[in-house]
Each structure stands twice: as C-alpha cells, then as structure tokens.
Design a protein around this motif. Structure first.
Motif, PDB file in Angstrom:
ATOM      1  N   ARG A  17      -5.317  -2.841 -12.346  1.00  0.00           N
ATOM      2  CA  ARG A  17      -6.588  -3.535 -12.588  1.00  0.00           C
ATOM      3  C   ARG A  17      -7.750  -2.835 -11.892  1.00  0.00           C
ATOM      4  N   TRP A  18      -7.515  -2.292 -10.705  1.00  0.00           N
ATOM      5  CA  TRP A  18      -8.552  -1.515 -10.039  1.00  0.00           C
ATOM      6  C   TRP A  18      -8.926  -0.296 -10.869  1.00  0.00           C
ATOM      7  N   VAL A  19      -7.916   0.408 -11.344  1.00  0.00           N
ATOM      8  CA  VAL A  19      -8.177   1.610 -12.147  1.00  0.00           C
ATOM      9  C   VAL A  19      -8.877   1.233 -13.449  1.00  0.00           C
ATOM     10  N   MET A  20      -8.447   0.150 -14.081  1.00  0.00           N
ATOM     11  CA  MET A  20      -9.047  -0.302 -15.334  1.00  0.00           C
ATOM     12  C   MET A  20     -10.542  -0.576 -15.158  1.00  0.00           C
ATOM     13  N   MET A  74      -7.816  -9.276  -7.805  1.00  0.00           N
ATOM     14  CA  MET A  74      -8.682 -10.289  -8.402  1.00  0.00           C
ATOM     15  C   MET A  74     -10.092  -9.770  -8.658  1.00  0.00           C
ATOM     16  N   LEU A  75     -10.678  -9.090  -7.674  1.00  0.00           N
ATOM     17  CA  LEU A  75     -12.047  -8.601  -7.850  1.00  0.00           C
ATOM     18  C   LEU A  75     -12.163  -7.649  -9.046  1.00  0.00           C
ATOM     19  N   PRO A  76     -11.309  -6.628  -9.161  1.00  0.00           N
ATOM     20  CA  PRO A  76     -11.426  -5.756 -10.337  1.00  0.00           C
ATOM     21  C   PRO A  76     -11.089  -6.460 -11.641  1.00  0.00           C
ATOM     22  N   LEU A 128      -6.282   0.875 -22.193  1.00  0.00           N
ATOM     23  CA  LEU A 128      -5.200   1.806 -22.521  1.00  0.00           C
ATOM     24  C   LEU A 128      -4.711   2.541 -21.271  1.00  0.00           C
ATOM     25  N   VAL A 129      -5.643   3.014 -20.458  1.00  0.00           N
ATOM     26  CA  VAL A 129      -5.269   3.710 -19.214  1.00  0.00           C
ATOM     27  C   VAL A 129      -4.486   2.770 -18.299  1.00  0.00           C
ATOM     28  N   ALA A 130      -4.953   1.525 -18.184  1.00  0.00           N
ATOM     29  CA  ALA A 130      -4.293   0.553 -17.307  1.00  0.00           C
ATOM     30  C   ALA A 130      -2.873   0.254 -17.773  1.00  0.00           C
ATOM     31  N   GLY A 187       7.011  -5.789  -6.793  1.00  0.00           N
ATOM     32  CA  GLY A 187       6.562  -4.466  -7.228  1.00  0.00           C
ATOM     33  C   GLY A 187       5.765  -4.533  -8.516  1.00  0.00           C
ATOM     34  N   SER A 188       6.170  -5.445  -9.406  1.00  0.00           N
ATOM     35  CA  SER A 188       5.430  -5.637 -10.656  1.00  0.00           C
ATOM     36  C   SER A 188       4.016  -6.123 -10.387  1.00  0.00           C
ATOM     37  N   SER A 189       3.878  -7.073  -9.452  1.00  0.00           N
ATOM     38  CA  SER A 189       2.559  -7.611  -9.126  1.00  0.00           C
ATOM     39  C   SER A 189       1.675  -6.554  -8.468  1.00  0.00           C
ATOM     40  N   ILE A 190       2.269  -5.763  -7.570  1.00  0.00           N
ATOM     41  CA  ILE A 190       1.507  -4.686  -6.919  1.00  0.00           C
ATOM     42  C   ILE A 190       1.036  -3.679  -7.956  1.00  0.00           C
ATOM     43  N   ALA A 191       1.923  -3.310  -8.881  1.00  0.00           N
ATOM     44  CA  ALA A 191       1.571  -2.359  -9.940  1.00  0.00           C
ATOM     45  C   ALA A 191       0.417  -2.877 -10.790  1.00  0.00           C
ATOM     46  N   THR A 192       0.462  -4.167 -11.101  1.00  0.00           N
ATOM     47  CA  THR A 192      -0.599  -4.754 -11.922  1.00  0.00           C
ATOM     48  C   THR A 192      -1.926  -4.768 -11.173  1.00  0.00           C
ATOM     49  N   SER A 193      -1.900  -5.084  -9.884  1.00  0.00           N
ATOM     50  CA  SER A 193      -3.135  -5.102  -9.094  1.00  0.00           C
ATOM     51  C   SER A 193      -3.767  -3.709  -9.033  1.00  0.00           C
ATOM     52  N   ILE A 194      -2.946  -2.688  -8.805  1.00  0.00           N
ATOM     53  CA  ILE A 194      -3.463  -1.318  -8.770  1.00  0.00           C
ATOM     54  C   ILE A 194      -4.045  -0.939 -10.129  1.00  0.00           C
TER      55      ILE A 194
END
Length: 223
Positions: free
Chosen positions: A205-208, A142-144, A169-171, A196-203
């Motif tokens: 978002r941090w990278v994005m 949520m924060l990112p 694009l990277v995300a 797993g899909s939700s975890i992948a999306t959260s990670i």
C-alpha cells in the motif's frame, strides 16, 4: 408524445466503456490483493486462511467509512475543474490531505481493540489471535491506503486514472512477491503466515500510494 427510451449510439457506448474500463480495472485490482492473499494463505493452514479472511473483513468493515467520506472529494474537485476554478480545486486537494490524515488516525485507533471485538462476536478461539494480529499489522499501511483513495478521487476529477491503474498493478505484483517471502519464509525470511500477509499488504500500500503520487505529481503539485 413520444415516450420511447433514448438509446445511446455506438460511439457513445464506446466512450462510456473507455471511461469505465480503468475504474473497473482499479476495483478489480483492489480486490485482487485479497484474493491472492487467500490463495497463498490456504497453503499454510485453515486457521491462517480463516484469520486472513476475518481480518480483511474487519479491516474493510471499518475502513469503508473513511473511503466513503473521501468520495465526497470527487464532485467537489470535478466542479472546480469544470469551472476552471483553481481556488476551489486547491481547497479540495488540501482538505483531502487533511481528511486523509484524520481518517487514518481514527480508523487505526478502531483497529486496536480488534481481539476483544472478535472475541465478543464469538469467533473461533484459534482464529481470533491470528485475525487480530492481521488487523494490527495493517495499521502501518493505513495512511497510504487512504492517501491512495484520496488521490484516486482527485485524479478521477482530473480525468487522469492512468496513474491509479499503474499503482494498483504494481501493488498487486509486489504483494504477491512479498507474500511468497513473508508467508512461506523463502530466501531466508521468517515464515509468518497470516501476519506476513498483512505486512506484505501494508508495504504494498505504501508503494501503491507513492507510485500514484509520482505519476500524478505534475497535475496536483500546483494545488
């Protein structure tokens, strides 16, 4: 009196298209993550696919309020940029950071009763636990997520949307790769389906958010 509508010239249309294209690309990229999730979850089970869609709907149904609040930063900072008022720009950026933190906490708290809310709305019994788990696992991102939207508004005011495009694009690429690992359990990872899909999306978002911050740091650091 001539009331004929004014028609933009070819050069004006070209300029408008140049300005709009990156914004359109960012919006498409934001939706692209959910589309890829749906495509990949569809190969797991109908319940996982439905849970991903329902969880994503719950997520954006609440998060859109925070996004709308952060959109107020764009005109405030743009006025400061136009007036070359560094004090106004700094106030906008700093208040944006504070707003981001507050909104992330409030929205995360609203995600906690997801299971009860979905059950109250009479969603399918086999889908509710999975959808609620999807929502809960989205809280770490949520924060990112809101930081990215805050940075997006700031950079649009600075007429710098390139970093936002790169971040999206990277995300998207990272999200697809992490989905392959965490949804299906490839390369020794546990197959976790919609979670797993939700975890992948959260990670992702941090990278994005971090990619956008890294590329835009020189612009916002003084403020």
């Amino acid at each position: 009196m001539n009331l004929a509508p004014l028609r933009p010239t070819k050069s004006e249309l070209t300029e408008m298209a140049r300005l709009a294209a990156p914004i359109v690309l960012v919006n498409v990229g934001m939706q692209g993550m959910g589309l890829v999730d749906a495509i990949m979850l569809g190969r797991v089970s109908s319940a996982d696919l439905a849970a991903g869609g329902l969880g994503n709907f719950y997520f954006f149904g609440i998060a859109i309020i925070g996004i709308g609040i952060l959109m107020a930063l764009d005109p405030v900072i743009a006025q400061g940029v136009g007036a070359k008022d560094d004090v106004q720009i700094a106030r906008g950026v700093q208040r944006g950071i504070l707003m981001t933190a507050i909104i992330a906490v409030v929205v995360s708290l609203l995600f906690l009763p997801a299971r009860s809310v979905l059950a109250l709305l009479r969603q399918p019994e086999d889908v509710v636990p999975l959808a609620a788990a999807y929502v809960l696992w989205s809280i770490p991102g949520m924060l990112p997520f809101f930081a990215f939207n805050m940075l997006r508004q700031v950079l649009q005011a600075f007429h710098r949307v390139g970093p936002v495009v790169v971040g999206v694009l990277v995300a998207n690429v990272l999200n697809a790769g992490l989905n392959w690992l965490l949804i299906y359990g490839n390369l020794g990872f546990e197959a976790r389906g919609v979670i797993g899909s939700s975890i992948a999306t959260s990670i992702s978002r941090w990278v994005m958010a971090l990619v956008v911050l890294a590329f835009a740091w020189t612009s916002i650091r003084p403020y």
